[in-house]
Design an enzyme around this catalytic site. Structure first.
Site, PDB file in Angstrom:
ATOM      1  CB  SER A  93      -1.697   3.121  -4.178  1.00  0.00           C
ATOM      2  OG  SER A  93      -2.327   4.295  -3.805  1.00  0.00           O
ATOM      3  CG  ASN A  94      -7.918   2.889  -2.573  1.00  0.00           C
ATOM      4  OD1 ASN A  94      -8.094   2.176  -2.995  1.00  0.00           O
ATOM      5  ND2 ASN A  94      -8.253   3.251  -1.246  1.00  0.00           N
ATOM      6  CE1 TYR A 113      -0.622   9.217  -1.534  1.00  0.00           C
ATOM      7  CE2 TYR A 113      -2.358   7.730  -2.278  1.00  0.00           C
ATOM      8  CZ  TYR A 113      -1.345   8.771  -2.638  1.00  0.00           C
ATOM      9  OH  TYR A 113      -1.428   9.225  -3.773  1.00  0.00           O
ATOM     10  NE  ARG A 144      -5.832   7.880   5.428  1.00  0.00           N
ATOM     11  CZ  ARG A 144      -5.795   7.029   4.366  1.00  0.00           C
ATOM     12  NH1 ARG A 144      -5.893   7.785   3.143  1.00  0.00           N
ATOM     13  NH2 ARG A 144      -4.981   5.879   4.396  1.00  0.00           N
ATOM     14  CG  ASP A 158      -1.771   1.226   1.616  1.00  0.00           C
ATOM     15  OD1 ASP A 158      -2.416   1.684   0.496  1.00  0.00           O
ATOM     16  OD2 ASP A 158      -1.353   1.798   2.461  1.00  0.00           O
TER      17      ASP A 158
END
Lengths: 233, 233
Positions: free
Chosen positions: A127-128, A19, A48, A17
């Protein structure tokens, strides 16, 4: 931290991942605190929280024909909500400065050395974030040198922890899920990856409790530095 | 509050969310505060946040062959997490007392009168709760008298805002989504219902900002008492 299974897992690649795992998002809070003294930490926390909520909700709501908003859009939507909720006005360029803070992050101190020691295993990001967010970040921080690929969930039109997001790494690597070592500091991401079938390392830097809604990650570590010794390279 | 479209919507049935919309979950916070003075509000807030997160994440993670945990289980999982995070010990029956608080809620003062005035439209509940949680609650509070059906999303094996959850009301009523008036105080639920195609009334009792991740509800009201006048009965 207790290593939940004694045996070294046999993995053929490591997927990270981005972040909060490789890149420290603390600098976003620093920018927020500079713009809004005494309120910046609350702003960045609510931002967040909402950013994650919006990724989950958009993935849940969508029909198969709809295109969800990308992570850059979701990041802006959630900032706007958080600022309104906290009665903070995003004028005079502060909105752009906050959004730009996501493009200019620092890797955790343990990230590069872990990547180096994990060679020759293939090392990836999943990652997103969009490719437009991730690739310049990986390049500017020097981590790109130690990465074989940067995958964005955009290719699957969902966000993690939807199984199709994790499937992207399997399709890229062409190995079975169990042989993929997946590393995330986000408890919900670690649990989602475990439910998918990866061998999972949850990076629990702050000693947080483990979420209860799914299967336990295989390993809990407090630093990426523990990773190379745990993996049978 | 501003009514976002001037015309009265033509709806043929009204579907209500339960927790926070018809039933006040404030009494859960009161029980928590009694058990943990000065900490109960924080416990109940984190509990609710995690309860929602777990419903979304379980729905996202699941493969088509998996059975997700029901709302009673998710409610217990999220309580256990929240208590651990806040270093509160759930001993001496306090865990049961908190879980029982979800079974013994008070309707909002504006709920019963709104239901009465909405007759003869069919009035339903569509909730994340299990039938075992919802039916005794509707009976004990007297709201059952004014309800034509109580639907649990369990029948679709997802949680809101997955479209299959909202589809249950359509299947039950056998009318097109636009003719269903959907009422929720949860912004994410109102947005999910609007994305599905319902005519949506967001009950914004606290003047909260609207979430940004999807389409706007058709109407924003501050009390259920506004509902009968807005609907062309």
């Amino acid at each position: 931290m207790i290593n939940t299974i004694a045996k070294r897992p046999r993995v053929d690649a490591i997927v990270f991942d981005a972040y909060g795992t490789l890149f420290d998002v603390e600098s976003v809070a620093v920018t927020a605190e500079r713009l809004f003294p005494q309120r910046g930490v609350a702003l960045s926390q609510l931002w967040r929280t909402k950013q994650l909520q919006y990724t989950w909700l958009q993935t849940l709501m969508q029909s198969s024909t709809q295109r969800r908003d990308d992570f850059a859009s979701v990041t802006a939507q959630s900032l706007d909500f958080a600022a309104e909720e906290l009665h903070l006005s995003l004028v005079g360029g502060s909105r752009h400065r906050l959004l730009d803070a996501y493009l200019d992050l620092t890797p955790f101190a343990d990230a590069e050395v872990a990547l180096v020691h994990l060679a020759p295993l293939p090392r990836l990001i999943l990652s997103n974030g969009t490719r437009e967010m991730l690739e310049p970040l990986a390049a500017a921080t020097g981590l790109a040198r130690h990465l074989d690929a940067v995958l964005s969930v955009d290719a699957a039109n969902v966000y993690k922890p939807h199984p199709r997001a994790y499937q992207l790494a399997v399709d890229h690597l062409k190995i079975i899920p169990m042989r993929v070592g997946f590393v995330s500091s986000n408890s919900w991401d670690a649990i989602g990856a475990k439910a998918f079938g990866f061998t999972v390392f949850w990076v629990n830097r702050d000693g947080a409790p483990l979420d209860r809604h799914g299967p336990r990650p295989d390993h809990v570590i407090s630093s990426l530095a523990e990773l190379p010794a745990l993996v049978d390279i």
